[in-house]
Write an enzyme that holds these catalytic residues in place. Structure first.
Site, PDB file in Angstrom:
ATOM      1  N   LYS A 127      47.278 -85.086-178.579  1.00  0.00           N
ATOM      2  CA  LYS A 127      47.347 -83.814-177.943  1.00  0.00           C
ATOM      3  C   LYS A 127      46.860 -82.790-179.028  1.00  0.00           C
ATOM      4  O   LYS A 127      46.538 -81.640-178.617  1.00  0.00           O
ATOM      5  CB  LYS A 127      48.751 -83.530-177.443  1.00  0.00           C
ATOM      6  CG  LYS A 127      49.281 -84.463-176.427  1.00  0.00           C
ATOM      7  CD  LYS A 127      50.679 -84.097-176.134  1.00  0.00           C
ATOM      8  CE  LYS A 127      51.804 -85.036-177.116  1.00  0.00           C
ATOM      9  NZ  LYS A 127      51.667 -86.225-176.847  1.00  0.00           N
ATOM     10  N   GLU A 151      42.321 -87.196-170.711  1.00  0.00           N
ATOM     11  CA  GLU A 151      43.549 -87.472-169.403  1.00  0.00           C
ATOM     12  C   GLU A 151      44.917 -87.728-169.979  1.00  0.00           C
ATOM     13  O   GLU A 151      45.833 -87.521-169.535  1.00  0.00           O
ATOM     14  CB  GLU A 151      42.856 -88.514-168.556  1.00  0.00           C
ATOM     15  CG  GLU A 151      43.507 -88.722-167.338  1.00  0.00           C
ATOM     16  CD  GLU A 151      43.617 -87.363-166.439  1.00  0.00           C
ATOM     17  OE1 GLU A 151      44.624 -86.601-166.690  1.00  0.00           O
ATOM     18  OE2 GLU A 151      42.768 -86.953-165.756  1.00  0.00           O
ATOM     19  N   VAL A 154      48.346 -85.518-171.068  1.00  0.00           N
ATOM     20  CA  VAL A 154      49.419 -84.958-170.146  1.00  0.00           C
ATOM     21  C   VAL A 154      49.814 -85.726-168.955  1.00  0.00           C
ATOM     22  O   VAL A 154      48.704 -86.352-168.310  1.00  0.00           O
ATOM     23  CB  VAL A 154      49.049 -83.545-169.599  1.00  0.00           C
ATOM     24  CG1 VAL A 154      49.833 -82.833-168.725  1.00  0.00           C
ATOM     25  CG2 VAL A 154      48.318 -82.574-170.543  1.00  0.00           C
ATOM     26  N   GLU A 212      62.285 -90.707-180.123  1.00  0.00           N
ATOM     27  CA  GLU A 212      62.152 -90.851-181.584  1.00  0.00           C
ATOM     28  C   GLU A 212      63.154 -90.940-182.287  1.00  0.00           C
ATOM     29  O   GLU A 212      64.228 -90.360-181.913  1.00  0.00           O
ATOM     30  CB  GLU A 212      60.999 -89.944-181.932  1.00  0.00           C
ATOM     31  CG  GLU A 212      59.918 -89.554-181.405  1.00  0.00           C
ATOM     32  CD  GLU A 212      58.707 -90.530-181.564  1.00  0.00           C
ATOM     33  OE1 GLU A 212      58.684 -90.963-182.681  1.00  0.00           O
ATOM     34  OE2 GLU A 212      57.681 -90.610-180.872  1.00  0.00           O
ATOM     35  N   ASP A 223      56.656 -80.567-177.609  1.00  0.00           N
ATOM     36  CA  ASP A 223      55.742 -81.424-176.576  1.00  0.00           C
ATOM     37  C   ASP A 223      55.660 -80.945-175.547  1.00  0.00           C
ATOM     38  O   ASP A 223      54.442 -80.933-175.035  1.00  0.00           O
ATOM     39  CB  ASP A 223      56.571 -83.152-176.586  1.00  0.00           C
ATOM     40  CG  ASP A 223      55.617 -83.737-175.700  1.00  0.00           C
ATOM     41  OD1 ASP A 223      54.717 -84.630-176.178  1.00  0.00           O
ATOM     42  OD2 ASP A 223      56.148 -83.929-174.566  1.00  0.00           O
ATOM     43  N   LYS A 227      51.770 -79.628-174.076  1.00  0.00           N
ATOM     44  CA  LYS A 227      51.156 -79.901-172.586  1.00  0.00           C
ATOM     45  C   LYS A 227      50.912 -78.936-171.825  1.00  0.00           C
ATOM     46  O   LYS A 227      49.773 -78.623-171.211  1.00  0.00           O
ATOM     47  CB  LYS A 227      51.925 -81.206-172.261  1.00  0.00           C
ATOM     48  CG  LYS A 227      52.032 -82.385-173.057  1.00  0.00           C
ATOM     49  CD  LYS A 227      53.081 -83.253-172.527  1.00  0.00           C
ATOM     50  CE  LYS A 227      53.118 -84.772-173.215  1.00  0.00           C
ATOM     51  NZ  LYS A 227      54.244 -85.533-172.986  1.00  0.00           N
TER      52      LYS A 227
END
Lengths: 347, 347
Positions: A127, A151, A154, A212, A223, A227
């Site tokens: 990303k 693609e 996201v 994580e 995150d 996105k």
């Protein structure tokens, strides 16, 4: 058409991509006239293999499954670093699958720039390059007449960017809303279903591999912000960075909050939003919100995710991906490769 | 690129398409390099206009808005029927927007066959030709190297077929499920929300223009069956006809049924399904079913619609179109035209 491929990164997603390529080999040739060969794999902890004559992908998978490295598959002089690998690797398509750096998108942005710069197509699940350098990299790809698709950045392999490109052409998207982060949605789901406290829910998510060891990026909304900014920049013409979304995470959401919302016919969801204001400016935000149960956003449970487009053409279109995983991320990479083979970057 | 266009049918959808073309004229040229001109309009009750030099579309809209016909815009000798119009009209793209015939898809199938046969592209909002003759017409389009697109036949302008083509390539779709008929879903919604009996709910749907004067096609499940068969044939390689879905409608659903389901955490929905069995055969069905409230199918209220894909790549992907109308159907036609201009029928 034949494509020589290079994989940057050979973790969960890279290995899933390798398996998917092998599984779909016959179909890709029969249905799309597409043959492929992997000529290079560069992995942080698993070593590097470059072989212009083609790497045995099953041997590569076996080597790393057994805890070994790729060194035995390498031909030629040793390569100093990923930059040297990209320069030396004769691939037509580079898959960028290294770990996303949420601060500045590096070194993946350099990888993408180098590959596009030498006239190769790039497919990115990373990303960082898209969130931090989309305009520059897209301009470079257009200059070189190569594809730059992402693609999988996201909602994994769900065709979110594809719908924007192929399904909503000549539209003005006014607002994009969604639930884009699996970890936080899983945590909120466990807080609701099992009345787990926040910390216990995080541990539960870690136990099944959804979170994580350090869940900060997910839990604090970064995150999601990355996105959201990708969608705003790619589909709404904005030029935002993740910090512009000023993300608020779910650390302060309590079990009582979750159940109080439910008692009033709502669910708490980490809502991502990009909206064009009256002045034409696109603003992004990420924050926990109460969403009425009738809203499809409230129906997203566990690791599933959802995006909602509002446009001047279709009033409102919703996409939901259920139960994503590294294999669906790998599928998004395969679709991007197919779309490059079909020339979707040219028109 | 320049496209000369012909409109077969000039009712709600045809007029919305005309307005959308006018509204998006500048964008289509700026963003896609596409210019267009309407050279023919053939309408059952509003007459026919053919003018190879271009018809003034605003004048056509004004003429029919005032209750008049298109006769004043026609140049040349009179045309005997739609077949003569298609033969004489020099359009590159024919939009088939006449009324769907649920028995055999005629005469629209003849219209499409004639237009493709003379080497023109066809964009159809008419479900008949696709439900009854998809294989034959697709083969003809391929032979002539022209486009035959019909996004608006299922869920109006939502990119259902586009997602199948562009977003799920190299996938095996195992099952498609959905709520495809607005009228029946609106009726079921009013039976739930306002405790209207079936007949009263039908009348309410008629009053706001959602149901036809004769609601048989919708209420008895035939519209749903036609759409289910289109998806099965186009996206799953089947060769079914609407009767193969053996549709069961909602005539026998009572207010008590609706509320009994709700009390048990479910909603009654007219569920459309196409699924591949163990033997590889695709079977289609349409019938009212209890759907658990957690299922996105249950969240579809009023005139909205939903489709759910299950594949070997993405486990489950859901698309919802909210609040469709003739304008969103027109948008699907515009997208098909753009995809023809972009050569999406060639690769």
């Amino acid at each position: 058409m034949h494509l020589d491929l290079a994989l940057l990164g050979f973790g969960n997603v890279g290995q899933e991509l390798a398996e998917l390529l092998l599984r779909k080999r016959i179909e890709l040739e029969a249905d799309f006239g597409l043959t492929w060969r992997v000529v290079g794999i560069s992995a942080r902890s698993k070593g590097t293999a470059l072989d212009p004559a083609g790497i045995d992908l099953e041997a590569a998978l076996s080597a790393v499954a057994g805890g070994g490295t790729l060194a035995g598959l390498h031909q030629g002089p040793p390569l100093a670093d990923t930059g040297a690998f990209i320069a030396a690797c004769p691939a037509a398509v580079f898959f960028e699958m290294t770990t996303t750096n949420p601060q500045d998108g590096q070194p993946a942005t350099d990888h993408v720039r180098a590959a596009l710069g030498k006239g190769a197509h790039v497919v990115s699940a990373n990303k960082g390059p898209v969130a931090f350098a989309h305009r520059e990299l897209l301009a470079l790809a257009r200059l070189k007449r190569v594809g730059f698709f992402f693609e999988s950045t996201v909602m994994d392999g769900a065709p979110v960017l594809g719908v924007g490109r192929e399904g909503l052409p000549a539209s003005h998207i006014r607002r994009i809303r969604g639930v884009f982060n699996s970890t936080t949605n899983y945590i909120l789901t466990r807080m609701e279903r099992d009345r787990l406290g926040f910390e216990d829910a995080v541990r539960a998510a870690q136990e099944i591999g959804v979170a994580e060891a350090d869940p900060t990026l997910d839990v604090d909304g970064w995150d999601s912000a990355i996105k959201t900014v990708i969608l705003a920049n790619v589909l709404m013409g904005a030029d935002l960075r993740p910090k512009d979304a000023a993300p608020v995470g779910i650390r302060d959401v309590t079990v009582d909050d979750v159940h109080a919302a439910l008692a009033e016919g709502a669910r708490i969801r980490l809502v991502c939003e990009a909206a064009r204001g009256e002045d034409g400016t696109v603003r992004a935000s990420v924050a926990p919100q109460r969403v009425p149960l009738e809203d499809p956003l409230a129906s997203v449970m566990g690791t599933s995710s959802l995006v909602d487009f509002e446009a001047d053409t279709l009033r409102r279109l919703t996409l939901i991906e259920h139960d994503p995983g590294p294999d669906t991320t790998a599928y998004g990479l395969l679709v991007d490769m197919l779309n490059i083979a079909r020339g979707r970057h040219l028109v």
